[in-house]
Design an enzyme around this catalytic site. Structure first.
Site, PDB file in Angstrom:
ATOM      1  N   THR A  66       0.822  -1.206   0.000  1.00 28.64           N
ATOM      2  CA  THR A  66       0.000   0.000   0.000  1.00 28.64           C
ATOM      3  C   THR A  66       0.853   1.252   0.000  1.00 28.64           C
ATOM      4  O   THR A  66       0.618   2.185  -0.774  1.00 28.64           O
ATOM      5  CB  THR A  66      -0.934  -0.002   1.225  1.00 28.64           C
ATOM      6  OG1 THR A  66      -1.772  -1.164   1.182  1.00 28.64           O
ATOM      7  CG2 THR A  66      -1.816   1.241   1.222  1.00 28.64           C
ATOM      8  N   LYS A 115     -17.917   2.465   4.920  1.00 27.46           N
ATOM      9  CA  LYS A 115     -17.700   2.516   6.365  1.00 27.46           C
ATOM     10  C   LYS A 115     -18.156   3.875   6.894  1.00 27.46           C
ATOM     11  O   LYS A 115     -17.730   4.915   6.398  1.00 27.46           O
ATOM     12  CB  LYS A 115     -16.211   2.301   6.680  1.00 27.46           C
ATOM     13  CG  LYS A 115     -15.865   2.423   8.154  1.00 27.46           C
ATOM     14  CD  LYS A 115     -14.361   2.319   8.364  1.00 27.46           C
ATOM     15  CE  LYS A 115     -13.991   2.563   9.815  1.00 27.46           C
ATOM     16  NZ  LYS A 115     -12.529   2.571  10.031  1.00 27.46           N
ATOM     17  N   LEU A 145       4.756   1.713   7.419  1.00 26.67           N
ATOM     18  CA  LEU A 145       5.275   1.027   8.598  1.00 26.67           C
ATOM     19  C   LEU A 145       6.739   1.339   8.877  1.00 26.67           C
ATOM     20  O   LEU A 145       7.180   1.262  10.025  1.00 26.67           O
ATOM     21  CB  LEU A 145       5.087  -0.488   8.436  1.00 26.67           C
ATOM     22  CG  LEU A 145       3.641  -0.966   8.273  1.00 26.67           C
ATOM     23  CD1 LEU A 145       3.602  -2.471   8.050  1.00 26.67           C
ATOM     24  CD2 LEU A 145       2.792  -0.573   9.469  1.00 26.67           C
ATOM     25  N   GLU A 155      -7.981   2.715  15.215  1.00 31.78           N
ATOM     26  CA  GLU A 155      -8.805   3.751  14.564  1.00 31.78           C
ATOM     27  C   GLU A 155      -8.505   3.877  13.071  1.00 31.78           C
ATOM     28  O   GLU A 155      -8.802   4.894  12.446  1.00 31.78           O
ATOM     29  CB  GLU A 155      -8.619   5.095  15.263  1.00 31.78           C
ATOM     30  CG  GLU A 155      -9.357   5.203  16.596  1.00 31.78           C
ATOM     31  CD  GLU A 155     -10.858   5.449  16.448  1.00 31.78           C
ATOM     32  OE1 GLU A 155     -11.305   5.690  15.311  1.00 31.78           O
ATOM     33  OE2 GLU A 155     -11.565   5.400  17.474  1.00 31.78           O
TER      34      GLU A 155
END
Length: 496
Positions: A16, A79, A329, A338
């Site tokens: 990603t 969502k 990351l 969240e």
């Protein structure tokens, strides 16, 4: 300052982070840059980030991505927020929605102060009654379009998302090189990165390098030693298992975050499957126990082998060091509670585009970039700690979270809300006032006081005003189709 003109951008790693960076850079700055992405099919990606927040919509707009096409190709669903279950004990529940609560009030006081006054007078109902997104999510309904104003994000397949962005990027001119990185070359005097050497012997030279190598942080840490601030004394979860299951019911438009004795578990419904996972602290739950607990809890046919992911919460001291910028990351990790991981990638890339060092990498640019990244990560960190610290569960893990010393910045927010129901969104803060209010109240912090402006309204007038908002929300929800029906008409996905 390096006087090297920056034209050649080398992205180390796909997933990603890598493909978000490639897609955005080539879309916005393509004619001025030569972009190469290096990745290996043999190296797996974490690929768990299946839940996003509404900022992803704005990012997609920058890339002129058609929402329906993107959703079809990533098996995505909508969502409207997160359902928090059992965080204050078994059977407890609250909802953190993306929507506005009530209607805009005066500059003196936000809507929740008026609701608190009504509650003290014995009327007003639940705070969630005044939020369209919350009530639509609870009813399993959704609609978007020119006449719909719901704030929404996505549940998506992270692997398919990277594949989707890769197609866009390569079509626009990004060059992908297959291979594993064997060596990172640096200038012996400046320490700046000069090239990546692959196992095949191929050298990929560059002027600016983006580290998207995940937790390995191959460039920013292994080569440059940028340093890492460890936050595990505040967020002590350190492991997760992820597993996919076949859907057994229509997808709902929200993520579920279900607390357990040593962390929490997620349930993320896509169009044809469900993403499941368990986040835990290995001090209180062994990997074998966590794996079995997850498998006992999931519904439907298990499609993948549960995969263990170990992590350390914290932030790179420098996410921009010399001519290397860490994304995703490799720049740090809070935890997935969240759904902020993809947002942090997207906002970092957007800031890079705004301050791109065309004329050479300068210290002032890097320092400003690092300061902004640090501020945003710390504010998100505080919001995550809030969920753990304000709890009323009685297991040892939760007792430790409740008793721990918290950052001063969060302690100030808790004191302000506890004293006077004051919540705020500072400049560059991600989470809005409505988010803080929903979670603070949901986690059990009842304010001792609130702004008295509402007392200037006659009680009948306040009652009528609140009833009008509540009725409008309920009526709007009734006009919405079922979420699953809307998906079928708007962006039906074929088999993955």
């Amino acid at each position: 300052m390096s006087e090297q003109i920056v034209k050649r951008v080398v992205i180390a790693g796909g997933g990603t982070a890598g493909w978000v960076a490639a897609a955005a850079l080539v879309k916005q700055l393509g004619p001025m840059l030569d972009i190469t992405l290096v990745e290996s099919d043999e190296i797996g990606t974490v690929g768990v980030g299946e839940s996003t927040i509404p900022t992803s919509r704005r990012f997609h707009q920058l890339l002129t991505i058609d929402e329906a096409i993107f959703m079809r190709e990533t098996q995505a669903s909508f969502k409207l927020g997160i359902s928090f279950e059992n965080w204050s004990g078994e059977g407890s529940h609250y909802f953190h929605s993306f929507g506005q609560i009530g209607r805009p009030s005066t500059w003196m006081a936000d809507f929740h102060h008026f609701w608190l006054e009504a509650r003290d007078k014995g009327f007003g109902g639940e705070l969630g009654d005044y939020c369209l997104e919350l009530k639509a999510a609870a009813a399993g309904r959704f609609a978007t379009g020119p006449d719909a104003t719901v704030q929404h994000a996505y549940h998506l397949d992270a692997t398919l998302y990277a594949r989707f962005l890769r197609r866009l990027s390569e079509a626009a001119g990004v060059r992908r090189v297959e291979g594993k990185i064997a060596q990172v070359e640096q200038d012996p005097e400046s320490g700046f990165l000069t090239a990546l050497v692959l196992e095949s012997g191929t050298r990929i030279e560059g002027d600016l390098f983006l580290d998207c190598t995940g937790f390995r942080a191959l460039l920013i840490e292994q080569a440059l030693g940028a340093g890492f601030d460890d936050w595990t004394h505040w967020i002590s979860t350190d492991s997760a298992f992820a597993v996919q299951t076949r859907a057994t019911e229509p997808a709902v438009p929200y993520t579920r975050a279900i607390a357990h004795q040593a962390g929490w578990r997620w349930k993320i419904p896509l169009q044809h499957r469900v993403g499941n996972g368990i986040v835990f602290c290995s001090d209180f739950l062994s990997p074998d126990e966590a794996r079995q607990q997850l498998l006992d809890a999931v519904e439907g046919e298990v499609l993948t082998e549960p995969r263990l992911i170990r992590y350390k919460t914290g932030q790179r001291r420098k996410v921009w060091d010399k001519n290397c910028i860490a994304l995703g990351l490799s720049s740090g990790f809070i935890e997935p509670l969240e759904s902020t991981s993809i947002h942090l990638i997207q906002v970092a890339v957007a800031k890079l585009i705004q301050s791109f060092p065309f004329s050479g990498v300068g210290a002032a640019q890097a320092e400003r970039f690092n300061a902004q990244a640090r501020h945003e990560m710390e504010r998100i960190r505080d919001f995550i700690i809030l969920h753990y610290h304000l709890n009323s569960r009685d297991e040892p893990f939760w007792q430790r979270c409740r008793d721990m010393t918290i950052p001063d910045t969060l302690a100030e927010r808790l004191a302000l809300f506890g004293e006077a129901a004051h919540a705020y969104q500072a400049a560059d803060d991600l989470f809005r006032v409505d988010s803080w209010v929903q979670v603070l109240l949901g986690q059990g912090l009842t304010p001792r006081g609130y702004h008295q402006l509402a007392r200037m309204m006659p009680q009948d007038e306040l009652r009528q005003a609140l009833a009008g908002v509540r009725d409008n929300v309920a009526a709007a929800v009734q006009t919405m189709p079922r979420h699953a029906d809307f998906l079928q008409s708007y962006c039906p996905a074929g088999e993955a």
